[in-house]
Design a protein around this motif. Structure first.
Motif, PDB file in Angstrom:
ATOM      1  N   GLY A 130       0.676  -1.423  -0.208  1.00  0.00           N
ATOM      2  CA  GLY A 130      -0.147  -0.120   0.032  1.00  0.00           C
ATOM      3  C   GLY A 130       0.810   1.227  -0.059  1.00  0.00           C
ATOM      4  O   GLY A 130       0.233   2.246  -0.100  1.00  0.00           O
ATOM      5  N   ALA A 131       2.254   1.456   0.214  1.00  0.00           N
ATOM      6  CA  ALA A 131       3.153   2.269   0.190  1.00  0.00           C
ATOM      7  C   ALA A 131       3.087   3.128  -1.035  1.00  0.00           C
ATOM      8  O   ALA A 131       3.131   4.361  -1.017  1.00  0.00           O
ATOM      9  CB  ALA A 131       4.584   2.042   0.607  1.00  0.00           C
ATOM     10  N   GLU A 132       2.691   2.581  -2.158  1.00  0.00           N
ATOM     11  CA  GLU A 132       2.751   3.189  -3.328  1.00  0.00           C
ATOM     12  C   GLU A 132       1.647   4.104  -3.702  1.00  0.00           C
ATOM     13  O   GLU A 132       1.597   5.136  -4.670  1.00  0.00           O
ATOM     14  CB  GLU A 132       2.866   1.982  -4.688  1.00  0.00           C
ATOM     15  CG  GLU A 132       1.425   1.495  -4.809  1.00  0.00           C
ATOM     16  CD  GLU A 132       1.350   0.274  -3.686  1.00  0.00           C
ATOM     17  OE1 GLU A 132       0.223  -0.571  -3.844  1.00  0.00           O
ATOM     18  OE2 GLU A 132       2.193   0.123  -2.993  1.00  0.00           O
ATOM     19  N   ALA A 133       0.597   3.908  -2.784  1.00  0.00           N
ATOM     20  CA  ALA A 133      -0.488   4.899  -2.851  1.00  0.00           C
ATOM     21  C   ALA A 133      -0.450   5.978  -2.034  1.00  0.00           C
ATOM     22  O   ALA A 133      -1.203   6.760  -2.049  1.00  0.00           O
ATOM     23  CB  ALA A 133      -1.602   3.992  -2.475  1.00  0.00           C
ATOM     24  N   ALA A 134       0.653   5.983  -1.339  1.00  0.00           N
ATOM     25  CA  ALA A 134       0.952   7.100  -0.231  1.00  0.00           C
ATOM     26  C   ALA A 134       0.735   8.501  -1.179  1.00  0.00           C
ATOM     27  O   ALA A 134       1.556   8.585  -2.171  1.00  0.00           O
ATOM     28  CB  ALA A 134       2.312   6.923   0.490  1.00  0.00           C
ATOM     29  N   PRO A 135       0.068   9.484  -0.581  1.00  0.00           N
ATOM     30  CA  PRO A 135       0.276  10.816  -1.018  1.00  0.00           C
ATOM     31  C   PRO A 135       1.163  11.458  -1.032  1.00  0.00           C
ATOM     32  O   PRO A 135       2.188  11.478  -0.168  1.00  0.00           O
ATOM     33  CB  PRO A 135      -1.002  11.686  -0.297  1.00  0.00           C
ATOM     34  CG  PRO A 135      -1.021  10.788   0.874  1.00  0.00           C
ATOM     35  CD  PRO A 135      -0.698   9.284   0.614  1.00  0.00           C
ATOM     36  N   PRO A 136       1.600  12.516  -1.864  1.00  0.00           N
ATOM     37  CA  PRO A 136       2.839  13.174  -1.838  1.00  0.00           C
ATOM     38  C   PRO A 136       3.407  13.830  -0.714  1.00  0.00           C
ATOM     39  O   PRO A 136       4.670  13.780  -0.486  1.00  0.00           O
ATOM     40  CB  PRO A 136       2.843  14.376  -3.082  1.00  0.00           C
ATOM     41  CG  PRO A 136       1.716  13.755  -3.983  1.00  0.00           C
ATOM     42  CD  PRO A 136       0.672  13.134  -2.894  1.00  0.00           C
ATOM     43  N   ASN A 137       2.572  14.105   0.128  1.00  0.00           N
ATOM     44  CA  ASN A 137       2.889  14.973   1.312  1.00  0.00           C
ATOM     45  C   ASN A 137       2.983  14.174   2.628  1.00  0.00           C
ATOM     46  O   ASN A 137       2.612  14.473   3.549  1.00  0.00           O
ATOM     47  CB  ASN A 137       2.022  16.287   1.512  1.00  0.00           C
ATOM     48  CG  ASN A 137       2.487  17.355   0.576  1.00  0.00           C
ATOM     49  OD1 ASN A 137       3.521  17.558  -0.035  1.00  0.00           O
ATOM     50  ND2 ASN A 137       1.416  18.244   0.222  1.00  0.00           N
ATOM     51  N   SER A 138       2.729  12.939   2.205  1.00  0.00           N
ATOM     52  CA  SER A 138       2.389  11.756   3.438  1.00  0.00           C
ATOM     53  C   SER A 138       3.831  11.725   4.090  1.00  0.00           C
ATOM     54  O   SER A 138       4.834  12.006   3.724  1.00  0.00           O
ATOM     55  CB  SER A 138       2.000  10.522   3.098  1.00  0.00           C
ATOM     56  OG  SER A 138       2.994  10.125   2.278  1.00  0.00           O
ATOM     57  N   ARG A 139       3.614  11.272   5.457  1.00  0.00           N
ATOM     58  CA  ARG A 139       4.897  11.029   6.507  1.00  0.00           C
ATOM     59  C   ARG A 139       5.780  10.022   5.920  1.00  0.00           C
ATOM     60  O   ARG A 139       6.993  10.087   5.863  1.00  0.00           O
ATOM     61  CB  ARG A 139       4.429  10.484   7.905  1.00  0.00           C
ATOM     62  CG  ARG A 139       3.577  11.598   8.416  1.00  0.00           C
ATOM     63  CD  ARG A 139       3.093  11.076   9.917  1.00  0.00           C
ATOM     64  NE  ARG A 139       2.568  12.418  10.610  1.00  0.00           N
ATOM     65  CZ  ARG A 139       2.050  11.935  12.023  1.00  0.00           C
ATOM     66  NH1 ARG A 139       2.033  10.823  12.573  1.00  0.00           N
ATOM     67  NH2 ARG A 139       1.436  12.915  12.583  1.00  0.00           N
ATOM     68  N   LEU A 140       5.148   8.698   5.027  1.00  0.00           N
ATOM     69  CA  LEU A 140       5.945   8.038   4.506  1.00  0.00           C
ATOM     70  C   LEU A 140       6.782   8.607   3.244  1.00  0.00           C
ATOM     71  O   LEU A 140       8.166   8.363   3.193  1.00  0.00           O
ATOM     72  CB  LEU A 140       4.968   6.853   4.042  1.00  0.00           C
ATOM     73  CG  LEU A 140       5.765   5.606   3.513  1.00  0.00           C
ATOM     74  CD1 LEU A 140       6.490   5.087   4.615  1.00  0.00           C
ATOM     75  CD2 LEU A 140       4.654   4.607   2.898  1.00  0.00           C
ATOM     76  N   ARG A 141       6.104   9.500   2.454  1.00  0.00           N
ATOM     77  CA  ARG A 141       6.812  10.068   1.327  1.00  0.00           C
ATOM     78  C   ARG A 141       7.982  11.107   1.880  1.00  0.00           C
ATOM     79  O   ARG A 141       8.949  10.876   1.240  1.00  0.00           O
ATOM     80  CB  ARG A 141       5.879  10.824   0.296  1.00  0.00           C
ATOM     81  CG  ARG A 141       6.418  11.404  -0.762  1.00  0.00           C
ATOM     82  CD  ARG A 141       7.097  10.350  -1.743  1.00  0.00           C
ATOM     83  NE  ARG A 141       6.000   9.631  -2.235  1.00  0.00           N
ATOM     84  CZ  ARG A 141       5.225   9.865  -3.231  1.00  0.00           C
ATOM     85  NH1 ARG A 141       5.473  10.978  -4.106  1.00  0.00           N
ATOM     86  NH2 ARG A 141       4.428   9.043  -3.752  1.00  0.00           N
ATOM     87  N   VAL A 142       7.663  11.751   2.910  1.00  0.00           N
ATOM     88  CA  VAL A 142       8.746  12.702   3.554  1.00  0.00           C
ATOM     89  C   VAL A 142       9.987  11.726   4.042  1.00  0.00           C
ATOM     90  O   VAL A 142      11.049  12.235   3.918  1.00  0.00           O
ATOM     91  CB  VAL A 142       8.005  13.659   4.564  1.00  0.00           C
ATOM     92  CG1 VAL A 142       9.023  14.168   5.462  1.00  0.00           C
ATOM     93  CG2 VAL A 142       6.952  14.508   3.817  1.00  0.00           C
ATOM     94  N   MET A 143       9.422  10.709   4.635  1.00  0.00           N
ATOM     95  CA  MET A 143      10.533  10.065   5.230  1.00  0.00           C
ATOM     96  C   MET A 143      11.554   9.508   4.240  1.00  0.00           C
ATOM     97  O   MET A 143      12.687   9.147   4.376  1.00  0.00           O
ATOM     98  CB  MET A 143      10.154   8.870   6.274  1.00  0.00           C
ATOM     99  CG  MET A 143      11.095   8.011   7.037  1.00  0.00           C
ATOM    100  SD  MET A 143      10.305   6.730   8.016  1.00  0.00           S
ATOM    101  CE  MET A 143       9.493   5.589   6.507  1.00  0.00           C
TER     102      MET A 143
END
Length: 366
Positions: free
Chosen positions: A25-38
């Motif tokens: 499900g990580a590929e669906a993370a929005p651009p400003n999500s914590r996962l993307r920032v990390m």
């Protein structure tokens, strides 16, 4: 293969793909999500590390090392960078006869101070005094006839002293010269008296920038070394530019006597003999004062790179370098603003083993 590092955008994509491959499900993370920032933060940290590794790869070898690391290579291989030396010489001082000028009396130049080494008593006319610069480097070398001023007035002593000779001050060794010595030490290990050992010993002397060794030139069991001091003895006169003085020759001979094998029958240290290379330009396009000056500079650079007296290369004797017409022609052709020319010259053969080419007279188009 070359060490190429990925760009920061590429590292970001690699980091995101790695997380997406391991976290459903990580590929669906929005651009400003914590996962993307990390993931982007991790990529930036990795990029800095890769930049450091790329920089470090240039420092571990002396041919690409920067100053701080080159100094470390220098300390390991050749005992460190040659330190600056102090200029010294003689000045004349005048005043009332019988007045004493004490040791340590200060004289001021344009930007540095000098001190009198031995106390003197002013004589009937100008009296010689030995002086030394208080700041190391070539800044202390002054031409004969220059004037120095007393830093503090002395009763009965004229306020100015005249330079007879002030020389011997050398700057700290440049990165290029230190790099050359380190590479020479690595590529040609000490052999207890091989020709390249004599070259290295000469280059270790402060002020020496180029050196050549010519074994057996004066007979069986002999060694001849010639050298140049391009910075310390720089001059506008091509017949003097970089050529050591008799005092320089004596000093280098003394220093090398401390290191050379005692079994050598006769050991000679000499300055090369300047041999002017003259030529004529029957035509020149574009002929202007700026173009002529540029041609002089190009030919001078060619001769500095190519010219040398007799020397030994890998155990094979090489005669003093002939200056070929093709070399001069190419140097002129590569000069900016030169379109075409007609060079009149023959290959210039050095008249003896000790001669070395220097810029001569250029005859320009009428």
């Amino acid at each position: 293969m070359p060490f190429d590092i990925p760009s920061l955008p590429d590292l970001r994509r690699l980091d995101r793909d790695a997380i997406a491959g391991r976290l459903p499900g990580a590929e669906a993370a929005p651009p400003n999500s914590r996962l993307r920032v990390m993931s982007d933060r991790n990529a930036a940290a990795a990029y800095l590390n890769l930049l450091y590794l790329k920089w470090l790869s240039l420092q571990v070898l002396p041919d690409t090392a920067e100053t701080e690391w080159l100094d470390r290579h220098g300390r390991i291989w050749v005992g460190g960078r040659k330190t600056p030396t102090y200029a010294g010489g003689v000045v004349t001082m005048s005043g009332l006869e019988g007045i004493v000028v004490a040791e340590g009396t200060r004289l001021s130049g344009s930007s540095i101070e000098f001190e009198v080494l031995d106390g003197i008593t002013i004589g009937e006319g100008p009296t010689n005094a030995n002086v030394r610069a208080l700041t190391p480097g070539s800044i202390g070398n002054l031409e004969a006839g220059s004037t120095l001023s007393l830093s503090a007035a002395l009763r009965g002593v004229d306020g100015q002293a005249t330079v007879v000779t002030l020389s011997g001050g050398t700057d700290a060794e440049s990165d290029d010269d230190l790099r050359t010595r380190v590479l020479l030490r690595i590529q040609q290990p000490p052999m207890g008296g091989a020709a390249h050992d004599y070259v290295r010993w000469a280059l270790d002397v402060p002020g020496v920038t180029r050196a050549w060794c010519s074994p057996l030139e004066m007979g069986m069991g002999t060694v001849t070394v010639r050298f140049m001091m391009d910075e310390l003895r720089a001059s506008a006169d091509p017949m003097l530019d970089g050529f050591p003085t008799p005092d320089d020759v004596a000093y280098v001979h003394e220093q090398m006597d401390l290191r050379r094998p005692v079994a050598v029958k006769d050991f000679f240290v000499e300055a090369p003999i300047p041999e002017p290379v003259d030529f004529q330009l029957a035509s020149l396009e574009d002929d202007s004062a700026a173009t002529r000056a540029a041609i002089r500079s190009s030919v001078a650079a060619l001769l500095k790179e190519r010219a040398r007296p007799a020397y030994s290369l890998n155990g094979v004797r090489q005669e003093a370098q002939t200056i070929y017409e093709e070399w001069v022609s190419k140097a002129i052709l590569d000069t900016p603003d030169v379109d075409n020319f007609d060079l009149v010259m023959v290959d210039h053969v050095m008249p003896s083993s000790g001669h070395m080419a220097v810029p001569g007279t250029i005859t320009w188009p009428a």
